[in-house]
Design an enzyme around this catalytic site. Structure first.
Site, PDB file in Angstrom:
ATOM      1  N   GLY A   1       0.870  -1.168   0.000  1.00 57.24           N
ATOM      2  CA  GLY A   1       0.000   0.000   0.000  1.00 57.24           C
ATOM      3  C   GLY A   1       0.905   1.215   0.000  1.00 57.24           C
TER       4      GLY A   1
ATOM      5  N   GLY B   1       3.344   3.118   1.297  1.00 59.80           N
ATOM      6  CA  GLY B   1       4.253   2.887   2.407  1.00 59.80           C
ATOM      7  C   GLY B   1       5.162   4.050   2.734  1.00 59.80           C
TER       8      GLY B   1
ATOM      9  N   LYS C   1       5.964  11.469  -1.829  1.00 59.19           N
ATOM     10  CA  LYS C   1       6.927  10.368  -1.777  1.00 59.19           C
ATOM     11  C   LYS C   1       8.004  10.784  -0.782  1.00 59.19           C
ATOM     12  CE  LYS C   1       9.555   7.420  -4.996  1.00 59.19           C
ATOM     13  NZ  LYS C   1       9.875   7.230  -6.443  1.00 59.19           N
TER      14      LYS C   1
ATOM     15  N   ASP D   1      11.568   2.993   6.204  1.00 54.53           N
ATOM     16  CA  ASP D   1      11.545   4.208   7.017  1.00 54.53           C
ATOM     17  C   ASP D   1      10.609   5.276   6.462  1.00 54.53           C
ATOM     18  OD1 ASP D   1      12.922   5.266   4.847  1.00 54.53           O
ATOM     19  OD2 ASP D   1      14.830   5.496   5.910  1.00 54.53           O
ATOM     20  N   GLY D   2      10.001   5.016   5.302  1.00 56.11           N
ATOM     21  CA  GLY D   2       9.044   5.961   4.748  1.00 56.11           C
ATOM     22  C   GLY D   2       9.666   7.205   4.144  1.00 56.11           C
TER      23      GLY D   2
ATOM     24  N   ARG E   1       4.089  15.128  -6.010  1.00 58.68           N
ATOM     25  CA  ARG E   1       3.800  14.991  -7.444  1.00 58.68           C
ATOM     26  C   ARG E   1       2.348  15.380  -7.709  1.00 58.68           C
ATOM     27  NH1 ARG E   1       3.536   9.103  -6.325  1.00 58.68           N
ATOM     28  NH2 ARG E   1       5.723   8.849  -6.852  1.00 58.68           N
TER      29      ARG E   1
ATOM     30  N   ASP F   1       0.995  -2.478  -9.323  1.00 59.44           N
ATOM     31  CA  ASP F   1       0.728  -1.381  -8.395  1.00 59.44           C
ATOM     32  C   ASP F   1       1.379  -0.084  -8.874  1.00 59.44           C
ATOM     33  OD1 ASP F   1       3.063  -3.090  -7.571  1.00 59.44           O
ATOM     34  OD2 ASP F   1       3.475  -1.344  -6.320  1.00 59.44           O
ATOM     35  N   ASN F   2       2.132  -0.140  -9.973  1.00 67.11           N
ATOM     36  CA  ASN F   2       2.737   1.056 -10.555  1.00 67.11           C
ATOM     37  C   ASN F   2       2.064   1.482 -11.853  1.00 67.11           C
ATOM     38  OD1 ASN F   2       4.616   1.517  -8.567  1.00 67.11           O
ATOM     39  ND2 ASN F   2       6.255   0.397  -9.584  1.00 67.11           N
TER      40      ASN F   2
ATOM     41  N   ASP G   1       5.791   7.352 -10.471  1.00 68.68           N
ATOM     42  CA  ASP G   1       6.606   6.626  -9.506  1.00 68.68           C
ATOM     43  C   ASP G   1       7.878   6.091 -10.147  1.00 68.68           C
ATOM     44  OD1 ASP G   1       7.325   5.829  -7.023  1.00 68.68           O
ATOM     45  OD2 ASP G   1       6.082   4.041  -6.975  1.00 68.68           O
TER      46      ASP G   1
END
Length: 452
Positions: free
Chosen positions: A91, A93, A114, A126-127, A180, A253-254, A263
């Protein structure tokens, strides 16, 4: 707040989908927020170009909510095939949808992030986003926009003052957060998640939402949705090829259901027309190699069809999928002719020219960007030898669509091969020198103006 009241049109349509589609999250707090890039061209289209730098950083570095849109950031839920292995444990992340807006054409757009911190879907990450990763994404989106590829647009890049540890680049490395502007962040994987849970009501709700809000159609027909996605993704695949672009990670998922590329991780531009050229060092089988991208995108769209089969008959879904090749072929011809600066002719003539160009590029290993620069709206120079005679013969029948009257044509072709990316990053890493980065953005935009 200094938004343009005539152009700023906030929305919050995502909230109508309801809680099963997302999680409310909060942005990470970073020690610093240093503005490195703001896209005022894109901001003007959504009424945000009048923000001063302090307001810009407050909204896109600290994530103070924009008025009238989402009250809290939303991390979207989805699944996906990653290198064709299904993963139900993913998901948003390290990002979220921060706001929704209408642009000056009335399109519904998302401001997504992002590197904005951990979410329930971060797993062990770590995001965060490295500054180099943010710079690379800005360069990718600017190049693709100039080359007529449907793409998200890098809206903002802010350095966060964090020292990040990474395995694939020297560490510690500088951190950043990217925003974005994209025509939705709903993925094929969003539908896959609902199909995995056999949530037919939610599948129908999402289908209607995408058709109405993203395609402007008063419909909730899943077959119609698939037809539209097939058409958009066939165009995307064709324009990747004409641009010489390799996304690198075409997982389901992209792939955005609006057919807009987004992405960017291990992307590359192919130096020569090599179908086997890969962008990701970990793509050992060449699954997402340059020449396999149309196949990869179609495979992902097939996963959308499989998901929609829970709420639609199979035969019309299969028929929609079967239309991909018939849409891709004219799209690749149109994309190559656009980059050549030529007005299309009859379909068979367009196809013959494109096939001749591909054969010559493969046989001679001529740099892709150099060829399109040299051939734009003029005969091929004499330095191109006999291997190009067939291309010359076909080109002679095509009229230029515009003159070579822009100053861009007096220089060298704008290219974004890996060595060039590293040459832009090195002065940033070594001396915090952003001059080459800014000059490159200006040159890319000059190329886009010359091609349009």
């Amino acid at each position: 707040m200094a938004v343009d009241p005539q152009a700023y049109r906030p929305e919050r349509t995502l909230t109508a989908l309801g809680d099963p589609f997302y999680d409310e999250v909060a942005a990470a707090r970073s020690p610093q927020a240093t503005l490195r890039f703001r896209n005022d061209r894109a901001a003007a289209q959504v009424g945000l170009d009048t923000l001063d730098d302090a307001e810009w950083v407050a909204h896109f570095g600290r994530f103070t909510p924009l008025p009238g849109t989402l009250e809290r950031p939303l991390a979207l839920r989805y699944h996906g095939h990653q290198f064709r292995v299904y993963n139900p444990d993913i998901g948003d992340g390290r990002g979220f949808t921060f706001a929704q807006l209408r642009d000056d054409r009335g399109r519904l757009l998302d401001l997504g992030t992002k590197g904005s911190g951990q979410t329930p879907w971060s797993r062990f990450g770590d995001g965060r986003l490295t500054l180099k990763g943010g710079v690379r994404e800005v360069l990718a989106t600017e190049m693709l926009e100039a080359l007529n590829v449907p793409t998200s647009r890098s809206f903002s890049l802010i350095e966060t003052g964090e020292a990040l540890e990474r395995n694939d680049e020297p560490s510690p490395t500088r951190g950043s957060v990217l925003v974005r502007l994209s025509h939705s962040h709903i993925r094929i994987g969003t539908f896959q998640r609902l199909a995995y849970h056999r949530d037919e009501d939610a599948l129908r709700r999402l289908t209607g939402y995408v058709l109405r809000e993203l395609y402007g159609e008063d419909s909730d027909d899943p077959v119609r949705l698939l037809e539209l996605v097939v058409a958009r993704t066939a165009t995307l695949a064709a324009r990747y090829m004409a641009a010489g672009f390799v996304h690198g990670v075409l997982n389901s998922d992209n792939i955005n259901v609006t057919g807009e590329s987004f992405d960017y991780g291990p992307w590359r531009f192919a130096p020569v027309w090599d179908p086997g050229f890969v962008a990701a060092y970990f793509d050992h089988a060449g699954l997402y190699a340059f020449g396999r991208q149309p196949e990869a995108i179609l495979w992902d769209v097939m996963q959308l069809a499989s998901s929609l089969a829970q709420i639609a008959e199979s035969e019309p879904l299969i028929a929609a999928l079967d239309g991909f090749a018939g849409l891709y072929q004219p799209a690749i011809a149109e994309a190559v002719l656009w980059r050549l600066g030529r007005v299309p002719r009859a379909p068979e003539e367009n196809r013959a020219l494109v096939q001749a160009v591909e054969r010559a590029l493969r046989a001679t290993l001529t740099p892709v960007d150099q060829f399109f620069f040299d051939a734009f709206a003029q005969p091929l120079p004499q330095t191109y030898g006999n291997a190009w005679d067939e291309v010359r013969q076909h080109l002679a029948a095509f009229s230029p669509r515009r003159a070579r009257d822009h100053a861009y044509w007096q220089g060298e072709p704008c290219s974004m091969l890996i060595d060039r990316v590293e040459a832009i990053w090195s002065p940033i890493a070594d001396a915090d020198d952003w001059g080459p980065f800014g000059a490159t953005i200006a040159n890319i935009r000059a190329m886009g103006d010359a091609l349009r």
